[in-house]
Design an enzyme around this catalytic site. Structure first.
Site, PDB file in Angstrom:
ATOM      1  N   THR A 121       5.331 -33.689 -18.687  1.00 41.86           N
ATOM      2  CA  THR A 121       4.705 -32.510 -18.072  1.00 41.86           C
ATOM      3  C   THR A 121       5.026 -31.233 -18.834  1.00 41.86           C
ATOM      4  O   THR A 121       6.110 -31.116 -19.423  1.00 41.86           O
ATOM      5  CB  THR A 121       5.205 -32.384 -16.618  1.00 41.86           C
ATOM      6  OG1 THR A 121       4.812 -31.107 -16.105  1.00 41.86           O
ATOM      7  CG2 THR A 121       6.720 -32.488 -16.509  1.00 41.86           C
ATOM      8  N   ASP A 122       4.115 -30.276 -18.747  1.00 41.32           N
ATOM      9  CA  ASP A 122       4.383 -28.967 -19.370  1.00 41.32           C
ATOM     10  C   ASP A 122       5.529 -28.244 -18.664  1.00 41.32           C
ATOM     11  O   ASP A 122       6.094 -27.281 -19.202  1.00 41.32           O
ATOM     12  CB  ASP A 122       3.113 -28.100 -19.394  1.00 41.32           C
ATOM     13  CG  ASP A 122       2.537 -27.771 -18.014  1.00 41.32           C
ATOM     14  OD1 ASP A 122       3.101 -28.203 -16.994  1.00 41.32           O
ATOM     15  OD2 ASP A 122       1.503 -27.071 -17.966  1.00 41.32           O
ATOM     16  N   GLU A 123       5.887 -28.702 -17.456  1.00 43.70           N
ATOM     17  CA  GLU A 123       6.944 -28.006 -16.713  1.00 43.70           C
ATOM     18  C   GLU A 123       8.305 -28.109 -17.393  1.00 43.70           C
ATOM     19  O   GLU A 123       9.210 -27.340 -17.074  1.00 43.70           O
ATOM     20  CB  GLU A 123       7.040 -28.550 -15.282  1.00 43.70           C
ATOM     21  CG  GLU A 123       5.797 -28.247 -14.487  1.00 43.70           C
ATOM     22  CD  GLU A 123       6.002 -28.236 -12.980  1.00 43.70           C
ATOM     23  OE1 GLU A 123       7.153 -28.230 -12.522  1.00 43.70           O
ATOM     24  OE2 GLU A 123       4.985 -28.219 -12.280  1.00 43.70           O
ATOM     25  N   TYR A 145      12.615 -31.405 -10.210  1.00 45.45           N
ATOM     26  CA  TYR A 145      11.554 -32.270 -10.769  1.00 45.45           C
ATOM     27  C   TYR A 145      11.477 -32.112 -12.285  1.00 45.45           C
ATOM     28  O   TYR A 145      11.560 -33.110 -13.022  1.00 45.45           O
ATOM     29  CB  TYR A 145      10.194 -31.920 -10.138  1.00 45.45           C
ATOM     30  CG  TYR A 145       9.017 -32.434 -10.948  1.00 45.45           C
ATOM     31  CD1 TYR A 145       8.759 -33.801 -11.051  1.00 45.45           C
ATOM     32  CD2 TYR A 145       8.164 -31.550 -11.620  1.00 45.45           C
ATOM     33  CE1 TYR A 145       7.681 -34.279 -11.804  1.00 45.45           C
ATOM     34  CE2 TYR A 145       7.089 -32.022 -12.367  1.00 45.45           C
ATOM     35  CZ  TYR A 145       6.862 -33.385 -12.466  1.00 45.45           C
ATOM     36  OH  TYR A 145       5.806 -33.858 -13.216  1.00 45.45           O
ATOM     37  N   LYS A 149      12.240 -34.814 -15.295  1.00 48.40           N
ATOM     38  CA  LYS A 149      11.255 -35.209 -16.315  1.00 48.40           C
ATOM     39  C   LYS A 149      11.812 -34.896 -17.711  1.00 48.40           C
ATOM     40  O   LYS A 149      11.629 -35.684 -18.657  1.00 48.40           O
ATOM     41  CB  LYS A 149       9.920 -34.482 -16.106  1.00 48.40           C
ATOM     42  CG  LYS A 149       9.141 -34.894 -14.871  1.00 48.40           C
ATOM     43  CD  LYS A 149       8.669 -36.338 -14.883  1.00 48.40           C
ATOM     44  CE  LYS A 149       7.554 -36.604 -15.856  1.00 48.40           C
ATOM     45  NZ  LYS A 149       7.049 -37.999 -15.739  1.00 48.40           N
TER      46      LYS A 149
HETATM   47  P1  NAD Z   1       1.656 -39.481  -8.173  1.00 46.82           P
HETATM   48  O1  NAD Z   1       2.786 -38.934  -7.375  1.00 46.82           O
HETATM   49  O2  NAD Z   1       0.267 -39.371  -7.644  1.00 46.82           O
HETATM   50  O3  NAD Z   1       1.892 -41.038  -8.458  1.00 46.82           O
HETATM   51  C1  NAD Z   1       3.131 -41.541  -8.870  1.00 46.82           C
HETATM   52  C2  NAD Z   1       3.049 -43.062  -8.801  1.00 46.82           C
HETATM   53  O4  NAD Z   1       4.291 -43.598  -9.266  1.00 46.82           O
HETATM   54  C3  NAD Z   1       2.823 -43.607  -7.386  1.00 46.82           C
HETATM   55  O5  NAD Z   1       1.860 -44.637  -7.407  1.00 46.82           O
HETATM   56  C4  NAD Z   1       4.188 -44.152  -6.986  1.00 46.82           C
HETATM   57  O6  NAD Z   1       4.131 -45.208  -6.058  1.00 46.82           O
HETATM   58  C5  NAD Z   1       4.732 -44.583  -8.328  1.00 46.82           C
HETATM   59  N1  NAD Z   1       6.199 -44.635  -8.377  1.00 46.82           N
HETATM   60  C6  NAD Z   1       7.059 -43.660  -7.983  1.00 46.82           C
HETATM   61  N2  NAD Z   1       8.333 -44.072  -8.175  1.00 46.82           N
HETATM   62  C7  NAD Z   1       8.260 -45.308  -8.718  1.00 46.82           C
HETATM   63  C8  NAD Z   1       9.238 -46.244  -9.150  1.00 46.82           C
HETATM   64  N3  NAD Z   1      10.548 -45.980  -9.046  1.00 46.82           N
HETATM   65  N4  NAD Z   1       8.811 -47.412  -9.683  1.00 46.82           N
HETATM   66  C9  NAD Z   1       7.489 -47.699  -9.775  1.00 46.82           C
HETATM   67  N5  NAD Z   1       6.526 -46.853  -9.367  1.00 46.82           N
HETATM   68  C10 NAD Z   1       6.911 -45.677  -8.844  1.00 46.82           C
HETATM   69  O7  NAD Z   1       1.791 -38.815  -9.611  1.00 46.82           O
HETATM   70  P2  NAD Z   1       0.669 -38.224 -10.587  1.00 46.82           P
HETATM   71  O8  NAD Z   1       0.349 -36.859 -10.164  1.00 46.82           O
HETATM   72  O9  NAD Z   1      -0.385 -39.227 -10.773  1.00 46.82           O
HETATM   73  O10 NAD Z   1       1.537 -38.109 -11.927  1.00 46.82           O
HETATM   74  C11 NAD Z   1       1.664 -39.222 -12.795  1.00 46.82           C
HETATM   75  C12 NAD Z   1       2.538 -38.837 -13.961  1.00 46.82           C
HETATM   76  O11 NAD Z   1       1.979 -37.701 -14.624  1.00 46.82           O
HETATM   77  C13 NAD Z   1       3.949 -38.415 -13.559  1.00 46.82           C
HETATM   78  O12 NAD Z   1       4.850 -38.926 -14.512  1.00 46.82           O
HETATM   79  C14 NAD Z   1       3.923 -36.895 -13.604  1.00 46.82           C
HETATM   80  O13 NAD Z   1       5.195 -36.371 -13.901  1.00 46.82           O
HETATM   81  C15 NAD Z   1       2.935 -36.667 -14.722  1.00 46.82           C
HETATM   82  N6  NAD Z   1       2.175 -35.401 -14.654  1.00 46.82           N
HETATM   83  C16 NAD Z   1       1.499 -35.076 -13.510  1.00 46.82           C
HETATM   84  C17 NAD Z   1       0.730 -33.908 -13.490  1.00 46.82           C
HETATM   85  C18 NAD Z   1      -0.017 -33.477 -12.253  1.00 46.82           C
HETATM   86  O14 NAD Z   1      -0.490 -32.331 -12.204  1.00 46.82           O
HETATM   87  N7  NAD Z   1      -0.183 -34.323 -11.256  1.00 46.82           N
HETATM   88  C19 NAD Z   1       0.678 -33.083 -14.629  1.00 46.82           C
HETATM   89  C20 NAD Z   1       1.405 -33.460 -15.769  1.00 46.82           C
HETATM   90  C21 NAD Z   1       2.138 -34.627 -15.763  1.00 46.82           C
HETATM   91  O1  DAU Z   2       2.243 -28.451 -14.675  1.00 46.42           O
HETATM   92  C1  DAU Z   2       2.250 -29.836 -14.464  1.00 46.42           C
HETATM   93  C2  DAU Z   2       2.793 -30.129 -13.097  1.00 46.42           C
HETATM   94  O2  DAU Z   2       1.806 -29.654 -12.177  1.00 46.42           O
HETATM   95  C3  DAU Z   2       3.077 -31.598 -12.849  1.00 46.42           C
HETATM   96  O3  DAU Z   2       4.108 -32.007 -13.716  1.00 46.42           O
HETATM   97  C4  DAU Z   2       3.491 -31.841 -11.397  1.00 46.42           C
HETATM   98  O4  DAU Z   2       3.619 -33.223 -11.166  1.00 46.42           O
HETATM   99  C5  DAU Z   2       2.422 -31.275 -10.494  1.00 46.42           C
HETATM  100  O5  DAU Z   2       2.839 -31.382  -9.150  1.00 46.42           O
HETATM  101  C6  DAU Z   2       2.134 -29.814 -10.824  1.00 46.42           C
HETATM  102  O6  DAU Z   2       3.259 -28.977 -10.486  1.00 46.42           O
HETATM  103  P1  DAU Z   2       3.051 -27.556  -9.767  1.00 46.42           P
HETATM  104  O7  DAU Z   2       4.282 -27.188  -9.059  1.00 46.42           O
HETATM  105  O8  DAU Z   2       2.487 -26.552 -10.715  1.00 46.42           O
HETATM  106  O9  DAU Z   2       1.873 -27.976  -8.761  1.00 46.42           O
HETATM  107  P2  DAU Z   2       1.610 -27.640  -7.224  1.00 46.42           P
HETATM  108  O10 DAU Z   2       0.249 -28.177  -6.931  1.00 46.42           O
HETATM  109  O11 DAU Z   2       2.731 -28.032  -6.343  1.00 46.42           O
HETATM  110  O12 DAU Z   2       1.534 -26.053  -7.244  1.00 46.42           O
HETATM  111  C7  DAU Z   2       0.591 -25.364  -8.037  1.00 46.42           C
HETATM  112  C8  DAU Z   2       0.787 -23.881  -7.801  1.00 46.42           C
HETATM  113  O13 DAU Z   2       0.401 -23.586  -6.445  1.00 46.42           O
HETATM  114  C9  DAU Z   2       2.215 -23.427  -7.938  1.00 46.42           C
HETATM  115  O14 DAU Z   2       2.241 -22.105  -8.477  1.00 46.42           O
HETATM  116  C10 DAU Z   2       2.729 -23.408  -6.504  1.00 46.42           C
HETATM  117  C11 DAU Z   2       1.497 -23.023  -5.719  1.00 46.42           C
HETATM  118  N1  DAU Z   2       1.430 -23.564  -4.331  1.00 46.42           N
HETATM  119  C12 DAU Z   2       1.578 -24.908  -4.159  1.00 46.42           C
HETATM  120  C13 DAU Z   2       1.545 -25.459  -2.902  1.00 46.42           C
HETATM  121  C14 DAU Z   2       1.729 -26.939  -2.690  1.00 46.42           C
HETATM  122  C15 DAU Z   2       1.194 -22.717  -3.254  1.00 46.42           C
HETATM  123  O15 DAU Z   2       1.010 -21.480  -3.428  1.00 46.42           O
HETATM  124  N2  DAU Z   2       1.168 -23.265  -2.003  1.00 46.42           N
HETATM  125  C16 DAU Z   2       1.349 -24.592  -1.776  1.00 46.42           C
HETATM  126  O16 DAU Z   2       1.339 -25.021  -0.590  1.00 46.42           O
END
Ligand code: NAD
Ligand code: DAU
Length: 330
Positions: A121-123, A145, A149
Site C-alpha cells: 500500500t502507498d500508506e 495497519y 504492511k
Molecule cells: P479486504 O479486507 O477486502 O480482504 C482481505 C482478505 O484477506 C479477506 O478475504 C480475508 O478473509 C483475507 N484474510 C485476512 N487475514 C487472512 C489470513 N490470516 N489468512 C488468509 N486470508 C486472510 O482487503 P482488500 O481491500 O481487498 O485489500 C487486499 C490487499 O490490498 C491488502 O493486502 C491491502 O493491504 C492491499 N491494499 C488495499 C487497498 C484498498 O484501498 N483496499 C489499497 C492498497 C493496497
Molecule cells: O491508500 C491505500 C489504503 O487505502 C489501503 O492500504 C487500505 O487498505 C485502505 O483501507 C485505504 O486506507 P484509508 O485509510 O485511506 O481508507 P478509508 O476508506 O478508511 O479512508 C479514506 C479517507 O476517508 C481517509 O482520509 C479517512 C476518511 N474517512 C474514512 C471513514 C471510514 C472518513 O472521513 N470517515 C469514515 O467513516
C-alpha cells in the site's frame, strides 16, 4: 500458470482471481474468511475446474505448504486492511500482515515458487504535503495497519537480499469499486446514504486520497507480476487526487440523499493528510489505468444500489458492534 492467490475472497483479491482465470490461468485461492472475506465475491467462478479454494490462515505453515505445492507464483492479497480497526486492535494486523507474510515467503522458497508478489500500500510511505512518493522514498508509516504492511514489505525485501528470492512489491493507492466491505469511505458512505444514515466525515474532510478502480489496480499488479524486475517495488496509483468532502458531496448527488446527512466527527488519530504516488516506473512497463474516476464512481454507486442483497446482510451482527465501537463516541 498455477497461481496461489491469498485473500481471494476479499475486495481486490476477488477481482484479481477473476482476472487470472480470464487470462487462462489456474487459481488456488487461500483465504481465512475473516469478517472481510466473502465467498459470494467469488461465487461466479466457484465451479470453474481451474479454480480451487483452501480455507486457511496464511500464518499456518502446514496449510500453506500443502496449498502452495505445484504453484509457480504467489500473489499475496491476504491482510487485515482497515486503518480504523488497526487503531482499535493492532494484534490481528501483526499476525497476518507481518507474520503471515513471512510464513508465506518461507513456504514459497521451500516449494521453489518462481515469483512472489506482495500486494502492499502507498500508506507505508506516510503522508506527503506536496509532490508524489517514488519507490525509492523511505517508508514512514503512521498507523498500526501501515506499520504492519511496512513490516511485511521489509520481510519481502530481506528475502530477496538474503536468499535471492524472486519477489516484487506493488504499493497501491486507495481502491474502490464493487464488493468492497462497507467500512471503507466509499462503500460506507454510499450504503449509509442509500439507507438514509449519517455520513461521518473525519475532521475537516479536506484529507486527500489518490483513487484507483479495483480493475485498474489489478491490471497494475498483473503488469508488475509479469514484467517487473525481481526485488523491485512498483507504485500503482490512479492519479485521481480528491479531497474526502468532494467525494462525499458527489456520493450525495449520485444517491440523491439529503446533504444534511453529513456529520463532521472527531478525526482519526494519526490521520495522514495526503497520499500521492509517482507511477512512472510501472508506466514504463506499459501499464496505465483505464477508468475515468467520475464514471467509475457513478458505476460503483449503481452497483451498490443494485446489490442490496450483497451489503445489507453484512451491515448487521458483528458489523453493528464494530460500528458502535468505531463511531459511537465520536
Ligand atoms: P479486504 O479486507 O477486502 O480482504 C482481505 C482478505 O484477506 C479477506 O478475504 C480475508 O478473509 C483475507 N484474510 C485476512 N487475514 C487472512 C489470513 N490470516 N489468512 C488468509 N486470508 C486472510 O482487503 P482488500 O481491500 O481487498 O485489500 C487486499 C490487499 O490490498 C491488502 O493486502 C491491502 O493491504 C492491499 N491494499 C488495499 C487497498 C484498498 O484501498 N483496499 C489499497 C492498497 C493496497
Ligand atoms: O491508500 C491505500 C489504503 O487505502 C489501503 O492500504 C487500505 O487498505 C485502505 O483501507 C485505504 O486506507 P484509508 O485509510 O485511506 O481508507 P478509508 O476508506 O478508511 O479512508 C479514506 C479517507 O476517508 C481517509 O482520509 C479517512 C476518511 N474517512 C474514512 C471513514 C471510514 C472518513 O472521513 N470517515 C469514515 O467513516
Amino acid at each position: 500458470m498455477r497461481m496461489l492467490i491469498t485473500g481471494g475472497c476479499g475486495f481486490i483479491g476477488s477481482a484479481f482471481v477473476r482476472l487470472a482465470l480470464d487470462a487462462g490461468h489456474e487459481v488456488v485461492n487461500l483465504d481465512r474468511l475473516t469478517y472481510a472475506g466473502n465467498p459470494a465475491n467469488v461465487a461466479e467462478v466457484a465451479a470453474d475446474p481451474r479454480y480451487s479454494f483452501v480455507h486457511a490462515d496464511i500464518a499456518d505453515p502446514g496449510a500453506v505448504a500443502e496449498a502452495i505445492r505445484g504453484c509457480e507464483v504467489v500473489v499475496n492479497f491476504a491482510a487485515e486492511s482497515h486503518v480504523d480497526r488497526s487503531i482499535l486492535d493492532p494484534g490481528a494486523f501483526i499476525h497476518t500482515d507481518v507474520v503471515g507474510t513471512a510464513v508465506l515467503l518461507a513456504a514459497a522458497r521451500q516449494a521453489g515458487v518462481e515469483r512472489f508478489l506482495q500486494v502492499s500500500t502507498d500508506e507505508v510511505y506516510g503522508s506527503i504535503e506536496t509532490g508524489a512518493f517514488c519507490e525509492s522514498d523511505p517508508i514512514d508509516p503512521s498507523s498500526p495497519y501501515s506499520a504492519s504492511k511496512a513490516g511485511g514489505d521489509l520481510q519481502v525485501l530481506a528475502a530477496h537480499r538474503t536468499y535471492a528470492q524472486d519477489v516484487v512489491i506493488t504499493r497501491g493507492s486507495n481502491t474502490f469499486g464493487p464488493r468492497q466491505y462497507p467500512e471503507k469511505l466509499i462503500p460506507l458512505f454510499v450504503t449509509n446514504a442509500l439507507e438514509g444514515r449519517e455520513l461521518p466525515v473525519y475532521g475537516d474532510g479536506l484529507q486527500v486520497r489518490d483513487w484507483i478502480h479495483a480493475e485498474d489496480h489489478c491490471t497494475g499488479i498483473w503488469c508488475a507480476l509479469i514484467k517487473g524486475t525481481a526485488g523491485a517495488v512498483y507504485n500503482v496509483g490512479g492519479g485521481n487526487e480528491v479531497p474526502n468532502l468532494q467525494i462525499t458531496r458527489r456520493i450525495l448527488e449520485l444517491t440523491g440523499a439529503d446533504p444534511g446527512l453529513v456529520r463532521h466527527v472527531t478525526d482519526r488519530p494519526g490521520h495522514d493528510r495526503r497520499y500521492a504516488l509517482d507511477t512512472t516506473r510501472l508506466r514504463a512497463l506499459g501499464w496505465a489505468p483505464a477508468r475515468d474516476f467520475d464514471e467509475a464512481l457513478a458505476a460503483t454507486v449503481d452497483w451498490y444500489r443494485d446489490h442490496p442483497d450483497w451489503w445489507r446482510p453484512i451491515k448487521s451482527g458483528e458489523y453493528r458492534a464494530y460500528y458502535e465501537a468505531q463511531y459511537g463516541a465520536r
